[in-house]
Scaffold this active site. Structure first.
Site, PDB file in Angstrom:
ATOM      1  CG  ASN A   8       2.571   6.667  -0.671  1.00  0.00           C
ATOM      2  OD1 ASN A   8       2.883   5.933  -1.616  1.00  0.00           O
ATOM      3  ND2 ASN A   8       3.433   7.489  -0.092  1.00  0.00           N
ATOM      4  CD1 TRP A   9      -1.017   0.785  -1.438  1.00  0.00           C
ATOM      5  CD2 TRP A   9      -0.549  -0.185  -3.392  1.00  0.00           C
ATOM      6  NE1 TRP A   9      -2.175   0.227  -1.920  1.00  0.00           N
ATOM      7  CE2 TRP A   9      -1.903  -0.373  -3.120  1.00  0.00           C
ATOM      8  CE3 TRP A   9      -0.021  -0.707  -4.580  1.00  0.00           C
ATOM      9  CZ2 TRP A   9      -2.743  -1.078  -3.985  1.00  0.00           C
ATOM     10  CZ3 TRP A   9      -0.856  -1.401  -5.439  1.00  0.00           C
ATOM     11  CH2 TRP A   9      -2.209  -1.583  -5.139  1.00  0.00           C
ATOM     12  CE  LYS A  10       5.155   5.775   2.853  1.00  0.00           C
ATOM     13  NZ  LYS A  10       5.819   6.197   4.062  1.00  0.00           N
ATOM     14  CG  HIS A  94       6.669  10.710   0.022  1.00  0.00           C
ATOM     15  ND1 HIS A  94       7.601  10.253   0.934  1.00  0.00           N
ATOM     16  CD2 HIS A  94       5.455  10.420   0.533  1.00  0.00           C
ATOM     17  CE1 HIS A  94       6.957   9.699   1.954  1.00  0.00           C
ATOM     18  NE2 HIS A  94       5.656   9.791   1.739  1.00  0.00           N
ATOM     19  CD  GLU A  96       8.890   7.283   2.390  1.00  0.00           C
ATOM     20  OE1 GLU A  96       8.383   6.813   1.345  1.00  0.00           O
ATOM     21  OE2 GLU A  96       8.358   7.181   3.514  1.00  0.00           O
ATOM     22  CD  GLU A 166       3.143  12.155   3.846  1.00  0.00           C
ATOM     23  OE1 GLU A 166       2.242  11.329   4.035  1.00  0.00           O
ATOM     24  OE2 GLU A 166       4.177  11.900   3.209  1.00  0.00           O
ATOM     25  N   GLY A 172       5.761   6.518   9.481  1.00  0.00           N
ATOM     26  CA  GLY A 172       6.148   5.147   9.788  1.00  0.00           C
ATOM     27  C   GLY A 172       6.672   4.946  11.200  1.00  0.00           C
ATOM     28  CB  SER A 212       1.896   7.396  12.523  1.00  0.00           C
ATOM     29  OG  SER A 212       3.266   7.057  12.357  1.00  0.00           O
ATOM     30  N   GLY A 233       0.210   5.710   4.617  1.00  0.00           N
ATOM     31  CA  GLY A 233       1.213   4.742   4.184  1.00  0.00           C
ATOM     32  C   GLY A 233       0.884   3.350   4.705  1.00  0.00           C
ATOM     33  N   GLY A 234       1.560   2.955   5.776  1.00  0.00           N
ATOM     34  CA  GLY A 234       1.467   1.592   6.316  1.00  0.00           C
ATOM     35  C   GLY A 234       0.047   1.054   6.442  1.00  0.00           C
TER      36      GLY A 234
HETATM   37  P1  13P Z   1       2.800   6.081   7.303  1.00  0.00           P
HETATM   38  O1  13P Z   1       1.295   6.191   7.243  1.00  0.00           O
HETATM   39  O2  13P Z   1       3.286   4.675   7.140  1.00  0.00           O
HETATM   40  O3  13P Z   1       3.363   6.787   8.507  1.00  0.00           O
HETATM   41  O4  13P Z   1       3.367   6.846   6.019  1.00  0.00           O
HETATM   42  C1  13P Z   1       2.954   8.144   5.783  1.00  0.00           C
HETATM   43  C2  13P Z   1       3.405   8.519   4.422  1.00  0.00           C
HETATM   44  O5  13P Z   1       4.578   8.757   4.191  1.00  0.00           O
HETATM   45  C3  13P Z   1       2.392   8.574   3.365  1.00  0.00           C
HETATM   46  O6  13P Z   1       2.888   9.187   2.230  1.00  0.00           O
END
Ligand code: 13P
Length: 252
Positions: A8-10, A94, A96, A166, A172, A212, A233-234
């Site tokens: 997930n690049w966000k 999500h 966010e 999540e 993150g 994470s 994500g990251g």
């Molecule tokens: P991180 O892997 O950066 O913690 O993000 C998780 C996430 O929100 C994936 O959708």
């Protein structure tokens, strides 16, 4: 059931960088027995698709959708538009989006149902806040979010759905959720699916862990019963790191 890993690049990587990521990722040695997808911003779908060429790995995923087919919904993108790009998975709910855009459980349910109707696999994100975690409300929150999210899905549909647990405090933050805690959360989510749908559907539903995830902890999750993959994500922003994650997720 192959594990499923979704990058997930966000809100990272417009069309130029997206094309570069896909080409670099294609050069990675990719396992056959892991399902792999990359969730890119809408504006980067065309570039990602073009860089994939005829390759089917990774599958293309979107990060959001609107529930109507077409009409006066300025700025929105429908499931049929995503389908034109060959999108196979789409994230919904999500944290966010729930947080910054006030997405409600009902909106998440409508989005998931619109995707399923279009033949796109919804990846429904659920998880508790740090405050809810502290107050030991995790299971209650997960039951509410899961019940609401599947309420409009068709039990008879051949299109599966995926959940991603999540915990918001793990996203993150570098503070990944202990795998046994995640296992309990996955059991709660699966329990709701058993109750509201049936055992077979629940058994066939992949539930991913997200928060994470990195090359050091991925195998711990993958080897935990009831954890069927990861939403990353990251650590997915670097195609080589995501390639390593995919190789490390191979079932033993
Ligand atoms: P991180 O892997 O950066 O913690 O993000 C998780 C996430 O929100 C994936 O959708």
């Amino acid at each position: 059931m192959n594990p499923l890993l979704i990058a997930n690049w966000k809100m990272h990587y417009g069309p130029i960088k997206a094309g570069g990521w896909v080409r670099a990722f294609r050069r990675e040695r990719l396992p056959k027995d892991v399902d792999i997808a990359v969730a890119v911003p809408h504006v980067s779908l065309a570039a990602a698709r073009a860089s994939l060429g005829r390759a089917s790995i990774p599958s293309l995923a979107a990060q959001d959708v609107f529930w109507e087919q077409d009409g006066p919904y300025t700025g929105e993108v429908s499931a049929s538009m995503l389908e034109e790009f060959g999108v196979q998975y789409c994230l919904v709910g999500h944290s966010e989006r729930r947080n910054h855009l006030d997405e409600s459980n009902d909106m998440v349910a409508k989005k998931a149902a619109a995707l399923q109707k279009q033949g796109i696999v919804p990846v429904i994100c659920v998880g508790e806040t740090a405050a809810q975690f502290k107050k030991k409300e995790t299971n209650k929150v997960l039951r509410q979010q899961t019940t609401a999210a599947i309420a409009k899905l068709d039990k008879e549909s051949k299109i599966p759905f995926v959940f991603a647990y999540e915990p918001i405090w793990a996203i993150g933050s570098g503070k990944a959720c202990p795998s046994q805690r995640a296992r309990e959360a996955h059991e709660v989510i699966r329990g709701v699916i058993v109750k509201k749908m049936d055992k077979t559907i629940a058994g066939n539903t992949k539930i991913l862990y997200g928060g994470s995830v990195d090359p050091n902890n991925i195998s711990e999750y993958i080897t935990t019963t009831g954890i069927d993959g990861a939403l990353v994500g990251g650590a997915s922003l670097d195609p080589r790191v995501f390639g390593l994650l995919c190789r490390t997720a191979v079932p033993s």
